[in-house]
Write a protein that holds these residues in place. Sequence first.
Motif, PDB file in Angstrom:
ATOM      1  N   HIS A 142      28.874  43.634  40.605  1.00 34.32           N
ATOM      2  CA  HIS A 142      28.887  44.073  42.014  1.00 34.32           C
ATOM      3  C   HIS A 142      29.653  45.375  42.152  1.00 34.32           C
ATOM      4  O   HIS A 142      30.592  45.627  41.405  1.00 34.32           O
ATOM      5  CB  HIS A 142      29.538  42.990  42.881  1.00 34.32           C
ATOM      6  N   MET A 143      29.220  46.161  43.125  1.00 35.49           N
ATOM      7  CA  MET A 143      29.919  47.430  43.388  1.00 35.49           C
ATOM      8  C   MET A 143      30.391  47.449  44.836  1.00 35.49           C
ATOM      9  O   MET A 143      29.903  46.673  45.674  1.00 35.49           O
ATOM     10  CB  MET A 143      28.998  48.610  43.094  1.00 35.49           C
ATOM     11  N   VAL A 144      31.310  48.344  45.118  1.00 32.09           N
ATOM     12  CA  VAL A 144      31.850  48.460  46.477  1.00 32.09           C
ATOM     13  C   VAL A 144      31.196  49.645  47.172  1.00 32.09           C
ATOM     14  O   VAL A 144      31.126  50.734  46.614  1.00 32.09           O
ATOM     15  CB  VAL A 144      33.395  48.660  46.421  1.00 32.09           C
ATOM     16  N   ASP A 145      30.725  49.391  48.385  1.00 26.28           N
ATOM     17  CA  ASP A 145      30.091  50.457  49.170  1.00 26.28           C
ATOM     18  C   ASP A 145      31.156  51.147  50.022  1.00 26.28           C
ATOM     19  O   ASP A 145      31.383  50.794  51.174  1.00 26.28           O
ATOM     20  CB  ASP A 145      28.994  49.857  50.058  1.00 26.28           C
ATOM     21  N   ALA A 156      27.638  40.510  51.944  1.00 26.30           N
ATOM     22  CA  ALA A 156      29.035  40.515  52.401  1.00 26.30           C
ATOM     23  C   ALA A 156      29.535  39.077  52.456  1.00 26.30           C
ATOM     24  O   ALA A 156      28.740  38.149  52.639  1.00 26.30           O
ATOM     25  CB  ALA A 156      29.131  41.153  53.784  1.00 26.30           C
ATOM     26  N   SER A 157      30.825  38.918  52.333  1.00 29.84           N
ATOM     27  CA  SER A 157      31.391  37.557  52.311  1.00 29.84           C
ATOM     28  C   SER A 157      31.313  36.898  53.689  1.00 29.84           C
ATOM     29  O   SER A 157      31.299  35.686  53.795  1.00 29.84           O
ATOM     30  CB  SER A 157      32.843  37.611  51.840  1.00 29.84           C
ATOM     31  N   ASP A 164      33.068  45.020  53.787  1.00 27.23           N
ATOM     32  CA  ASP A 164      33.810  43.819  53.418  1.00 27.23           C
ATOM     33  C   ASP A 164      35.181  44.220  52.868  1.00 27.23           C
ATOM     34  O   ASP A 164      35.455  45.409  52.695  1.00 27.23           O
ATOM     35  CB  ASP A 164      33.010  43.086  52.321  1.00 27.23           C
ATOM     36  N   LYS A 165      35.996  43.220  52.633  1.00 23.72           N
ATOM     37  CA  LYS A 165      37.290  43.465  51.994  1.00 23.72           C
ATOM     38  C   LYS A 165      37.211  42.935  50.566  1.00 23.72           C
ATOM     39  O   LYS A 165      36.654  41.848  50.330  1.00 23.72           O
ATOM     40  CB  LYS A 165      38.395  42.765  52.767  1.00 23.72           C
ATOM     41  N   PRO A 182      32.401  52.442  42.470  1.00 21.84           N
ATOM     42  CA  PRO A 182      33.272  51.603  41.642  1.00 21.84           C
ATOM     43  C   PRO A 182      32.806  50.155  41.660  1.00 21.84           C
ATOM     44  O   PRO A 182      32.277  49.683  42.669  1.00 21.84           O
ATOM     45  CB  PRO A 182      34.640  51.750  42.318  1.00 21.84           C
ATOM     46  N   SER A 183      32.999  49.473  40.541  1.00 22.16           N
ATOM     47  CA  SER A 183      32.651  48.060  40.517  1.00 22.16           C
ATOM     48  C   SER A 183      33.671  47.295  41.362  1.00 22.16           C
ATOM     49  O   SER A 183      34.783  47.778  41.593  1.00 22.16           O
ATOM     50  CB  SER A 183      32.629  47.539  39.090  1.00 22.16           C
ATOM     51  N   LEU A 184      33.277  46.125  41.816  1.00 19.00           N
ATOM     52  CA  LEU A 184      34.146  45.343  42.700  1.00 19.00           C
ATOM     53  C   LEU A 184      35.474  45.033  42.031  1.00 19.00           C
ATOM     54  O   LEU A 184      36.521  45.014  42.679  1.00 19.00           O
ATOM     55  CB  LEU A 184      33.425  44.039  43.091  1.00 19.00           C
TER      56      LEU A 184
END
Lengths: 168, 185
Positions: free
Chosen positions: B125-128, B72-73, B107-108, B48-50
């Motif tokens: 960006h995508m979420v891992d 990561a932030s 990350d969150k 999924p995208s961020l």
Amino acid sequence: MKLHTFFIVLTIFTATFSRIEPSFAQTDPVPPPLSMDEDLLQSKMKEVSKTLRCAVCQSESIWESNATLAIQMRDIIRERLIAGETPNEIRAYFVSRYGDYIVFKPRFRGINMLLWGGPFILLAIGAVVLSRSLRKWTLQKDEVPPEPLAPIDEKQRERIEEELRSLK
Amino acid sequence: MTEFRTWHVFLLLGLFGLFALFYKGLWGDPTALPPVIIAEPAPEIVAPSLYGDKQIVLSEHRGKVVVLNFWASWCQECKLEHKFLLAINKRFEDNPNFVMYGVNYQDKDHLAKAYLDQHGNNFEHMVDLKGKISIDYGVYGVPETFIIDQDGIIRHKQIGPVLGDVFSDMVQNKIEPLLNKSAPL
């Protein structure tokens, strides 16, 4: 020991170790069932996790580590075990992603063969050098004729006899 | 005597090899990691995208050069390279054969979005989820950047931030040749 004898010994060592340390490409003889109970699953997870290095820790397996990456790796191991993959197949997956670094026990392949066979090669070289040295030393001893005794004069003979008499 | 000389050569070669290994082990770069995934097909990504507005599928970009940046932030080095990543995308974004994605790592979502709001953003960006993408790509930590060619083969892996000379090298010697199909990497 002749050169060819040394290579025969080396070949025997190599063949022996290739049987002890199979490559990960080989599959387990009995694959786990698709639905295994939790105890068996945990046991398999532990077996695999203990052999894999935590990539972000110091000398810890992913079984012992609480790093996020290690936890995620354990989850992947669990999923793959449930999917029916064998421990060797799972290890092969991680090696294909992270290289040999990820496994604690280096595989018997490529430069790693030197690691496994190196001590035995050095031992064999040492044995050959030692046997050659001993043989050379023995041959030298046999070939050298005994040194002829220097003749003694009458004065020396009398002194020796006098010494012998004094001992009685 | 000839056999003895042969053994001398064997011994010298063996000792030389051992010294070379010791040298590599003791004085080599301990942070150097073998790039095992280079020249291998890039693992498929479906994530999924961020911002949750769509599903990103890597194989849909076959035929394009893909730059994949893991970040990561909470990562300080990611902050250093961020403006260079924006510069890479700005330079190539008009090329229809180029696409760049960020992979948000351990990350969150709200922290990642706040980071992008603060530092700027010009690529997706995508979420891992559960670290599956990063483990599939053999990622040790962030930042790491991959360049995937038009055939879906990983051509370059950068461990550490893309800045300075690394940035220039990546743009001029890695991405441009692939886009121009002028020279192998």
